[in-house]
Design a protein around this motif. Structure first.
Motif, PDB file in Angstrom:
ATOM      1  N   PRO A 208       4.891  -0.943   9.470  1.00 37.51           N
ATOM      2  CA  PRO A 208       4.381  -0.195   8.740  1.00 37.51           C
ATOM      3  C   PRO A 208       2.465  -0.230   9.249  1.00 37.51           C
ATOM      4  CG  PRO A 208       6.351  -0.116   7.454  1.00 37.51           C
ATOM      5  CD  PRO A 208       5.449  -1.169   8.322  1.00 37.51           C
ATOM      6  N   THR A 209       1.792   0.399   8.519  1.00 40.75           N
ATOM      7  CA  THR A 209       0.196   0.471   8.782  1.00 40.75           C
ATOM      8  C   THR A 209      -0.122   1.665   8.112  1.00 40.75           C
ATOM      9  OG1 THR A 209       0.583   2.002  11.125  1.00 40.75           O
ATOM     10  CG2 THR A 209       0.260  -1.302  11.153  1.00 40.75           C
ATOM     11  N   VAL A 210      -1.897   1.038   7.832  1.00 44.38           N
ATOM     12  CA  VAL A 210      -1.929   2.228   6.478  1.00 44.38           C
ATOM     13  C   VAL A 210      -3.444   2.762   7.526  1.00 44.38           C
ATOM     14  CG1 VAL A 210      -3.305   2.811   4.662  1.00 44.38           C
ATOM     15  CG2 VAL A 210      -1.420   1.025   4.748  1.00 44.38           C
TER      16      VAL A 210
ATOM     17  N   ALA B 226      -6.445   1.773  -4.759  1.00 38.62           N
ATOM     18  CA  ALA B 226      -5.799   0.446  -4.766  1.00 38.62           C
ATOM     19  C   ALA B 226      -5.853  -1.044  -3.865  1.00 38.62           C
ATOM     20  CB  ALA B 226      -4.662  -0.221  -5.022  1.00 38.62           C
ATOM     21  N   GLU B 227      -6.340  -0.332  -2.420  1.00 35.03           N
ATOM     22  CA  GLU B 227      -6.817  -1.089  -1.561  1.00 35.03           C
ATOM     23  C   GLU B 227      -7.875  -0.828  -0.899  1.00 35.03           C
ATOM     24  OE1 GLU B 227      -3.638   1.192   0.191  1.00 35.03           O
ATOM     25  OE2 GLU B 227      -4.086  -0.541  -1.408  1.00 35.03           O
ATOM     26  N   ALA B 228      -8.764  -0.134  -1.267  1.00 33.34           N
ATOM     27  CA  ALA B 228     -10.074   0.705  -1.120  1.00 33.34           C
ATOM     28  C   ALA B 228     -11.039  -0.179   0.397  1.00 33.34           C
ATOM     29  CB  ALA B 228     -10.918   1.506  -2.275  1.00 33.34           C
TER      30      ALA B 228
ATOM     31  N   PRO C 115       0.650  -1.201  -0.257  1.00 36.08           N
ATOM     32  CA  PRO C 115      -0.172   0.436  -0.114  1.00 36.08           C
ATOM     33  C   PRO C 115       1.055   1.339  -0.041  1.00 36.08           C
ATOM     34  CG  PRO C 115      -1.106  -1.313   1.748  1.00 36.08           C
ATOM     35  CD  PRO C 115       0.673  -2.031   1.522  1.00 36.08           C
ATOM     36  N   LEU C 116       0.293   2.103  -0.675  1.00 32.82           N
ATOM     37  CA  LEU C 116       0.797   3.013  -0.710  1.00 32.82           C
ATOM     38  C   LEU C 116       0.766   4.145   0.427  1.00 32.82           C
ATOM     39  CD1 LEU C 116      -0.018   4.731  -4.741  1.00 32.82           C
ATOM     40  CD2 LEU C 116       2.531   3.391  -3.713  1.00 32.82           C
TER      41      LEU C 116
END
Length: 243
Positions: free
Chosen positions: A162-164, A172-174, A151-152
């Motif tokens: 790292p987390t989102v 891309a990961e909506a 994920p960007l």
């Protein structure tokens, strides 16, 4: 994966979710292929019978005991160490442990996907153990290549990995946080969105969907919210989970 021999029924949505999780386990993920994912699942089970791990758990520090893991021999020593520590001694994991894993050649994405596989196996094995059944046989690996999607919006924020954050989700990961509040527990595996989705699809039927969890005016299970949380708190205490 069949519960027909039981003297009581198992909800169909549980069976469906577990079968889907088992199929997902056998297919190529984001960073590991199907064969490696199944090998990780097998090693997670093996770790629970490892004499070296048992000795380390009794020691004041895991570094105070030296030896070798009772392993399946299917994976590298570095990945075997990661799996065994996560399964058997998770309350004493440190950032130094994570950094050592990275230095050994395991990427942050591989580390997170490994946790996702372990969590899935433990959730289903715990279910079968609780109702008195032996573990299901692990699935046969399926061919295919990992997607290697990172994920960007992933960044170091509130965890070692790292987390989102919900505000950083890209197209891309909506669907990453569909039906989820985006709390820390949901973000834990978000570096590998497929693991977040896969695990919480299983969690939603074995526990409660996120929206129902906080709907205290409606009881969706035969157990009440209070009974469910009493069990969850007791299990968390036994596992030294301080989340």
């Amino acid at each position: 994966m069949n519960y027909s021999a039981l003297p009581f029924s198992v909800r169909e949505n549980i069976v469906t979710a577990q079968r889907l999780a088992w199929k997902r386990l056998a297919t190529a993920g984001t960073w590991w292929d199907g064969a490696t994912r199944v090998a990780i699942a097998s090693e997670a089970r093996q770790a629970q019978h490892c004499k070296f791990c048992a000795a380390r758990r009794k020691a004041l520090s895991p570094q105070a005991v030296h030896g070798q893991h009772d392993s399946t021999g299917l994976l590298s020593d570095a990945l075997t160490e990661v799996i065994h520590r996560i399964v058997t001694d998770q309350s004493r994991l440190t950032k130094a442990f994570y950094s050592t894993a990275l230095k050994s050649g395991i990427s942050d994405g591989e580390y997170v996907e490994t946790i996702g596989v372990i969590a899935t196996v433990i959730a289903i094995d715990g279910f079968t153990r609780a109702i008195g059944l032996p573990q299901f046989s692990l699935p046969d690996p399926e061919p295919g290549e990992p997607s290697r999607h990172r994920p960007l919006g992933a960044k170091i924020d509130r965890a070692w990995v790292p987390t989102v954050s919900p505000e950083d989700v890209t197209e891309a990961e909506a669907s990453l946080y569909n039906g989820l509040a985006g709390a820390n527990i949901h973000r834990a595996l978000s570096l590998v969105p497929a693991e977040t989705t896969g695990f919480f699809n299983l969690d939603a039927v074995q526990y409660l969907p996120d929206a129902q969890l906080r709907d205290y005016g409606t009881e969706y299970r035969d157990l009440t919210h209070v009974q469910i949380e009493l069990l969850a708190a007791r299990v968390s205490a036994l596992n030294q989970c301080v989340y």
